[in-house]
Design a protein around this motif. Structure first.
Motif, PDB file in Angstrom:
ATOM      1  N   PRO A 149     -36.293 -14.329  13.557  1.00  0.00           N
ATOM      2  CA  PRO A 149     -35.763 -14.301  14.930  1.00  0.00           C
ATOM      3  C   PRO A 149     -36.497 -13.326  15.842  1.00  0.00           C
ATOM      4  O   PRO A 149     -36.707 -13.612  17.043  1.00  0.00           O
ATOM      5  CB  PRO A 149     -34.299 -13.901  14.749  1.00  0.00           C
ATOM      6  N   LYS A 150     -36.917 -12.194  15.285  1.00  0.00           N
ATOM      7  CA  LYS A 150     -37.655 -11.223  16.106  1.00  0.00           C
ATOM      8  C   LYS A 150     -39.029 -11.752  16.477  1.00  0.00           C
ATOM      9  O   LYS A 150     -39.510 -11.546  17.610  1.00  0.00           O
ATOM     10  CB  LYS A 150     -37.780  -9.901  15.365  1.00  0.00           C
ATOM     11  N   LEU A 151     -39.679 -12.466  15.548  1.00  0.00           N
ATOM     12  CA  LEU A 151     -40.970 -13.054  15.867  1.00  0.00           C
ATOM     13  C   LEU A 151     -40.849 -14.148  16.927  1.00  0.00           C
ATOM     14  O   LEU A 151     -41.678 -14.259  17.839  1.00  0.00           O
ATOM     15  CB  LEU A 151     -41.615 -13.634  14.596  1.00  0.00           C
ATOM     16  N   LEU A 152     -39.819 -14.936  16.830  1.00  0.00           N
ATOM     17  CA  LEU A 152     -39.626 -16.002  17.827  1.00  0.00           C
ATOM     18  C   LEU A 152     -39.321 -15.423  19.201  1.00  0.00           C
ATOM     19  O   LEU A 152     -39.780 -15.965  20.223  1.00  0.00           O
ATOM     20  CB  LEU A 152     -38.492 -16.930  17.374  1.00  0.00           C
ATOM     21  N   ASP A 153     -38.578 -14.337  19.227  1.00  0.00           N
ATOM     22  CA  ASP A 153     -38.313 -13.694  20.517  1.00  0.00           C
ATOM     23  C   ASP A 153     -39.584 -13.115  21.121  1.00  0.00           C
ATOM     24  O   ASP A 153     -39.756 -13.121  22.360  1.00  0.00           O
ATOM     25  CB  ASP A 153     -37.273 -12.584  20.349  1.00  0.00           C
ATOM     26  N   TRP A 154     -40.470 -12.598  20.254  1.00  0.00           N
ATOM     27  CA  TRP A 154     -41.720 -12.024  20.770  1.00  0.00           C
ATOM     28  C   TRP A 154     -42.665 -13.120  21.260  1.00  0.00           C
ATOM     29  O   TRP A 154     -43.376 -12.944  22.248  1.00  0.00           O
ATOM     30  CB  TRP A 154     -42.396 -11.211  19.664  1.00  0.00           C
TER      31      TRP A 154
END
Length: 211
Positions: free
Chosen positions: A100-105
């Motif tokens: 999820p953090k990678l997708l947000d970035w």
């Protein structure tokens, strides 16, 4: 290009998750090698592609694949049941937290998507290759002993000690009896019992009255 990147991402990242999970559970496991994890990662990608095309038989294959994966962890990596469950749990929990953090970035940026899709597996492979090269060099250094310069200290010459000779042994000689002087025969005059004869006096002896 995107499909190839997705396959590369799934292969390398899954192998990295397997290696990292076993590393966290059993740090001293001698069978935890990233090269072996790459082999199992390729098998995992192939199994995932097969499961997508046989959806009607997918549940049975998923259970069979899970049983096979458990057997790999317990037989090849020699992990216990609790350690095996811990590895599977970590492999599911880490993507659940990180993705999820990678997708947000990434958001809507195509460049960031390529950075994650190609850069993350490329960085993992580069880190492994560099670490492997350093490990091989360190192993070669341990095999070849390094030359050391040793300075000799000037020391006084050691005193020469004469060897101890054994005392001369004198042969015992038996005592020799003294040699008696030779016995010389002694001459003792023996008186004769024959009557003494008196020679007649000659005229040269002088007058008879003087005799």
């Amino acid at each position: 290009m995107i499909f190839v990147g997705a396959l590369l991402f799934a292969w390398i990242v899954w192998a990295g998750l397997l290696w990292l999970s076993i590393r966290l559970i059993d740090r001293t496991n001698p069978y935890n090698r990233f090269a072996i994890a790459l082999v199992w990662g390729a098998f995992n990608v192939a199994a995932a592609l097969v499961l997508q095309h046989v959806m009607w038989f997918g549940l049975f294959l998923a259970v069979a694949y899970l049983v096979l994966f458990v057997r790999v962890l317990t037989r090849h990596y020699e992990l216990g049941i609790l350690a095996t469950i811990g590895v599977i749990a970590l492999m599911q929990a880490i993507p659940y937290v990180v993705m999820p953090k990678l997708l947000d970035w990434v958001d809507d940026s195509e460049l960031r998507a390529y950075v994650v899709l190609l850069g993350l597996p490329g960085g993992i492979l580069a880190t492994w290759l560099v670490g492997r090269r350093h490990a091989i060099a360190a192993d070669e250094d341990r095999r070849v002993p390094r030359a050391k310069v040793v300075r000799r200290r000037e020391t006084e010459p050691a005193p020469v000690i004469a060897p101890e000779l054994p005392a001369p042994q004198i042969a015992s000689v038996a005592p020799v009896a003294p040699i008696a002087p030779p016995i010389r025969p002694s001459v003792v005059p023996v008186a004769s019992k024959a009557p003494e004869r008196v020679a007649p006096a000659s005229d040269a002896d002088g007058p008879r009255f003087l005799r």
